[in-house]
Design a protein around this motif. Structure first.
Motif, PDB file in Angstrom:
ATOM      1  N   ILE A 259      24.455  92.662  12.897  1.00 29.11           N
ATOM      2  CA  ILE A 259      25.534  92.425  13.866  1.00 29.11           C
ATOM      3  C   ILE A 259      25.646  93.617  14.812  1.00 29.11           C
ATOM      4  O   ILE A 259      25.762  93.446  16.040  1.00 29.11           O
ATOM      5  CB  ILE A 259      26.863  92.163  13.128  1.00 29.11           C
ATOM      6  CG1 ILE A 259      26.790  90.841  12.352  1.00 29.11           C
ATOM      7  CG2 ILE A 259      28.025  92.148  14.111  1.00 29.11           C
ATOM      8  CD1 ILE A 259      27.956  90.609  11.427  1.00 29.11           C
TER       9      ILE A 259
ATOM     10  N   LEU B 148      29.086  85.568  18.124  1.00 29.36           N
ATOM     11  CA  LEU B 148      29.726  86.610  18.927  1.00 29.36           C
ATOM     12  C   LEU B 148      29.220  86.560  20.370  1.00 29.36           C
ATOM     13  O   LEU B 148      29.995  86.726  21.319  1.00 29.36           O
ATOM     14  CB  LEU B 148      29.431  87.981  18.315  1.00 29.36           C
ATOM     15  CG  LEU B 148      30.281  88.373  17.101  1.00 29.36           C
ATOM     16  CD1 LEU B 148      29.757  89.659  16.484  1.00 29.36           C
ATOM     17  CD2 LEU B 148      31.740  88.539  17.504  1.00 29.36           C
ATOM     18  N   GLY B 149      27.931  86.355  20.526  1.00 27.91           N
ATOM     19  CA  GLY B 149      27.370  86.259  21.868  1.00 27.91           C
ATOM     20  C   GLY B 149      27.981  85.114  22.641  1.00 27.91           C
ATOM     21  O   GLY B 149      28.368  85.251  23.810  1.00 27.91           O
TER      22      GLY B 149
ATOM     23  N   MET C 111      22.731  93.523  17.291  1.00 27.30           N
ATOM     24  CA  MET C 111      22.815  92.444  18.268  1.00 27.30           C
ATOM     25  C   MET C 111      23.972  92.660  19.247  1.00 27.30           C
ATOM     26  O   MET C 111      23.846  92.367  20.446  1.00 27.30           O
ATOM     27  CB  MET C 111      22.975  91.091  17.557  1.00 27.30           C
ATOM     28  CG  MET C 111      21.750  90.682  16.775  1.00 27.30           C
ATOM     29  SD  MET C 111      20.311  90.527  17.858  1.00 27.30           S
ATOM     30  CE  MET C 111      19.011  90.256  16.683  1.00 27.30           C
TER      31      MET C 111
ATOM     32  N   VAL D 106      26.469  85.235  12.746  1.00 27.13           N
ATOM     33  CA  VAL D 106      27.656  85.845  13.359  1.00 27.13           C
ATOM     34  C   VAL D 106      27.291  86.465  14.709  1.00 27.13           C
ATOM     35  O   VAL D 106      28.059  86.374  15.673  1.00 27.13           O
ATOM     36  CB  VAL D 106      28.260  86.894  12.396  1.00 27.13           C
ATOM     37  CG1 VAL D 106      29.314  87.732  13.101  1.00 27.13           C
ATOM     38  CG2 VAL D 106      28.882  86.213  11.184  1.00 27.13           C
ATOM     39  N   SER D 107      26.123  87.078  14.801  1.00 32.50           N
ATOM     40  CA  SER D 107      25.692  87.651  16.090  1.00 32.50           C
ATOM     41  C   SER D 107      25.585  86.571  17.152  1.00 32.50           C
ATOM     42  O   SER D 107      25.990  86.762  18.304  1.00 32.50           O
ATOM     43  CB  SER D 107      24.343  88.343  15.928  1.00 32.50           C
ATOM     44  OG  SER D 107      24.430  89.383  15.000  1.00 32.50           O
TER      45      SER D 107
ATOM     46  N   ARG E 251      31.703  85.975  23.440  1.00 29.13           N
ATOM     47  CA  ARG E 251      31.930  87.037  24.419  1.00 29.13           C
ATOM     48  C   ARG E 251      31.510  86.619  25.835  1.00 29.13           C
ATOM     49  O   ARG E 251      32.128  87.024  26.801  1.00 29.13           O
ATOM     50  CB  ARG E 251      31.142  88.281  24.031  1.00 29.13           C
ATOM     51  CG  ARG E 251      31.583  88.872  22.722  1.00 29.13           C
ATOM     52  CD  ARG E 251      30.592  89.924  22.270  1.00 29.13           C
ATOM     53  NE  ARG E 251      31.002  91.282  22.613  1.00 29.13           N
ATOM     54  CZ  ARG E 251      30.200  92.333  22.554  1.00 29.13           C
ATOM     55  NH1 ARG E 251      28.952  92.189  22.204  1.00 29.13           N
ATOM     56  NH2 ARG E 251      30.636  93.529  22.852  1.00 29.13           N
ATOM     57  N   PHE E 252      30.437  85.849  25.923  1.00 31.58           N
ATOM     58  CA  PHE E 252      29.896  85.563  27.253  1.00 31.58           C
ATOM     59  C   PHE E 252      30.126  84.127  27.703  1.00 31.58           C
ATOM     60  O   PHE E 252      29.831  83.791  28.851  1.00 31.58           O
ATOM     61  CB  PHE E 252      28.391  85.864  27.277  1.00 31.58           C
ATOM     62  CG  PHE E 252      28.091  87.316  27.054  1.00 31.58           C
ATOM     63  CD1 PHE E 252      28.269  88.235  28.075  1.00 31.58           C
ATOM     64  CD2 PHE E 252      27.654  87.776  25.830  1.00 31.58           C
ATOM     65  CE1 PHE E 252      28.006  89.576  27.871  1.00 31.58           C
ATOM     66  CE2 PHE E 252      27.387  89.115  25.617  1.00 31.58           C
ATOM     67  CZ  PHE E 252      27.574  90.023  26.648  1.00 31.58           C
TER      68      PHE E 252
ATOM     69  N   GLN F 223      23.534  92.884  23.177  1.00 24.51           N
ATOM     70  CA  GLN F 223      24.269  92.011  24.102  1.00 24.51           C
ATOM     71  C   GLN F 223      24.904  92.834  25.214  1.00 24.51           C
ATOM     72  O   GLN F 223      24.862  92.464  26.381  1.00 24.51           O
ATOM     73  CB  GLN F 223      25.340  91.226  23.340  1.00 24.51           C
ATOM     74  CG  GLN F 223      24.775  90.106  22.491  1.00 24.51           C
ATOM     75  CD  GLN F 223      25.795  89.543  21.521  1.00 24.51           C
ATOM     76  OE1 GLN F 223      26.935  89.998  21.473  1.00 24.51           O
ATOM     77  NE2 GLN F 223      25.383  88.562  20.735  1.00 24.51           N
TER      78      GLN F 223
END
Lengths: 391, 191
Positions: free
Chosen positions: A296, B98-99, A299, B94-95, B102-103, A303
């Motif tokens: 996490i 999250l991406g 990444m 989860v990554s 967030r975007f 991002q």
């Protein structure tokens, strides 16, 4: 009528869809078993047939009570299933119950697989011949005791029956032990594996023994070596055998002596197993969460790094101005002069330039910052296009 | 006994949901290469987002039920590997979420962020596949993927000292917090 026909057809279809019984073509694994019973595939006369294999027993017909005895058999078989799997029993009777040699006073020290079972499954090599040996402790009572070998196997084509073969009875005359005959302790069982790399000594238990000599060799080797032996507790000997790795198997032979007799015992086999796993639940949990958190973190950083550049921020010069002279920018902010009245837009100008015109007109110029203009609405400094900024 | 039955139930749900999330995410990324793929991308994006959100608690329930279903979890290489690969699955999933959070849904249209989302989805899908394979070997003794010559047996694992594991846990947690607190600020991409 039609309904009955439908029911009959359904039942017939269900019966035709059932498979023929194929017993256990993959075997059942090594274990302690009585002779094949009459209800089984191999024992049922309707489902089985006699095997064409030849079973030969080449062991001594005499043994001494409570001492080690090696039972050797050779099986030659031509017709066998594609898997070449053969099940071999060492028995003392063929009654279907109470057939295990231990029911007749024997004690299996080691079977051909290295464990202590009376039933083993082996893969017959292409030569069609397989030799197997059991090492047993003879019964404590004297008299004639029978041993025999039974086999079962399949054949190579579908729909074939199960095959069953039984050797001739091999009678062993168990005689009283000559006074003070050295040998293994009756309740000792040979260890059949050691952990990879384990160099700890192997413990042997004997009786009537004052000295032992142990020869060892790796399985398949012809030359043997003499092991170092230390005396342990009473009737216990600690034998230093080299550590084995991977699938290595070591065979060793003990000669028990007491000054009066020297008895050469059968070869015993010891395999190798991988070391015990030393993981723990909390260690696994911690490692699992650590992996999740690190991914996490990686990444989320990526991002942020890979996101597209923000053009609005590139134009905004407020931070730079404030950093250059914060007292001027914030504390002593001059009052902007009243903006000149915006001329009424004409229809010819249209609405395309209206927003841009409005924006340009609200910008205020200060002499202190010749290259910048103040936007009172957004409260930020922007480049003055007429002064060459922003180009 | 109940834990075993519950584990069988919840594993099916979590595996299916997570696979749906990953497959939809991969589909959303692929759709950017097709003219007129925006409608499909919209559906796939929503499916991936919702299924991913649903998969996270289901995976934790699977871990809990699996732990209670075993007499000595983590004491053999296969169950230990399941914990490790569950961590990887959660990390990638989860990554990816999250991406997306967030975007926004336009993340797929950005070439670099879209590629990163695809990597997260592929990583999560690979980890789920390994988890399923290990589970099959534990319960059935074999896995369909054994037909692949290079497929490992997963009967060995990398075990570090328990205190070192805890140190890695703290380090990972710190790295994640630092990434959020000190990393570049992000903003939602315009649709």
């Amino acid at each position: 009528m039609r309904g009955r026909l439908l029911v009959l057809a359904t039942i017939a279809a269900m019966l035709l869809a059932t498979q023929g019984t194929v017993a256990n073509p993959g075997g059942e694994g090594d274990g302690n078993r009585d002779f094949t019973c009459g209800g089984s595939c191999h024992g049922d006369p309707g489902l089985s047939a006699p095997s064409s294999a030849t079973i030969t027993i080449s062991s001594s017909n005499t043994a001494f009570t409570g001492t080690a005895y090696q039972f050797d058999t050779m099986i030659e078989i031509e017709e066998i299933s594609h898997s070449r799997l053969l099940g071999v029993f060492l028995l003392s009777s063929t009654n279907g119950n109470g057939d295990h040699p231990e029911d007749h006073g024997w004690n299996i020290i080691q079977d051909p697989s290295g464990t202590s079972s009376n039933y083993v499954e082996v893969i017959v090599p292409n030569s069609g011949s397989v030799s197997l040996s059991w090492v047993l402790n003879a019964p404590e009572t004297t008299g004639d005791v029978d041993l025999l070998v039974a086999i079962h196997h399949g054949a190579g084509y579908p729909g074939d029956v199960a095959y069953l073969g039984v050797s001739d009875t091999h009678s062993v005359e168990v005689n009283p032990v000559p006074a003070n005959l050295p040998g293994f302790a009756p309740d000792w069982t040979a260890p059949y594996y050691r952990v990879t790399g384990d160099t700890s000594p192997v413990s042997l238990m004997t009786q009537n023994t004052t000295d032992i000599v142990v020869d060892w060799k790796l399985e398949g080797e012809s030359l043997s070596h003499t092991a170092i032996v230390e005396a342990g507790a009473e009737n216990e000997w600690l034998v230093q055998l080299p550590a084995t790795m991977g699938d290595g198997r070591i065979v060793y032979r003990v000669t028990t002596s007491n000054g009066e007799f020297d008895v050469v015992q059968p070869w015993l086999t010891m395999g190798t197993t991988p070391p015990e796993f030393d993981g723990s639940l909390w260690g696994a949990r911690a490692q699992g969460f650590a992996g999740a958190f690190m991914i996490i973190a990686l990444m989320v950083n990526l991002q942020g790094m890979l996101q597209p550049a923000r053009r609005k921020d590139d134009l905004d010069q407020t931070a730079e101005v404030e950093a250059a002279d914060p007292s001027t920018a914030e504390a002593v902010m001059p009052e902007p002069a009243p903006a000149p009245a915006a001329p009424e837009p004409t229809e010819a100008e249209g609405t395309a330039d209206e927003a841009e015109t409005t924006y340009s007109e609200r910008l205020v110029k200060y002499d202190e910052y010749p290259d910048l203009l103040w936007d009172p609405v957004e409260e930020e400094w922007v480049d003055d296009p007429e002064a060459g900024g922003g180009q | 006994m109940f834990a075993i039955t519950f584990h069988h139930l919840i594993v099916g749900l979590s595996t299916g949901t997570a696979t749906l999330a990953c497959a939809s995410a991969l589909g959303a990324w692929v759709s950017t290469y097709f003219v007129g793929g925006s409608k499909a991308r919209g559906h796939l994006d929503k499916t991936a987002y919702i299924a991913g959100v649903a998969a996270i608690p289901l995976i934790f329930l699977s871990v809990l039920s699996g732990t209670y279903a075993m007499s000595d979890p983590g004491a053999d290489a296969m169950s230990y590997n399941k914990f490790l690969f569950t961590g990887l699955t959660i990390g990638f999933l989860v990554s990816m979420l999250l991406g997306r959070w967030r975007f926004g849904p336009a993340i797929w249209l950005d070439s670099r962020l879209g590629l990163l989302q695809m990597v997260c989805a592929a990583g999560a899908l690979a980890s789920i596949t390994v988890l399923g394979s290990i589970g099959a070997k534990m319960s059935l003794g074999e896995s369909t993927l054994d037909i692949l010559s290079f497929w490992p047996s997963f009967d060995e694992s990398i075990v570090v000292n328990q205190w070192f594991s805890i140190a890695m846990f703290a380090l990972g947690l710190g790295a994640m917090v630092a990434a959020f607190m000190l990393g570049p600020k992000t903003e939602r991409l315009p649709e």
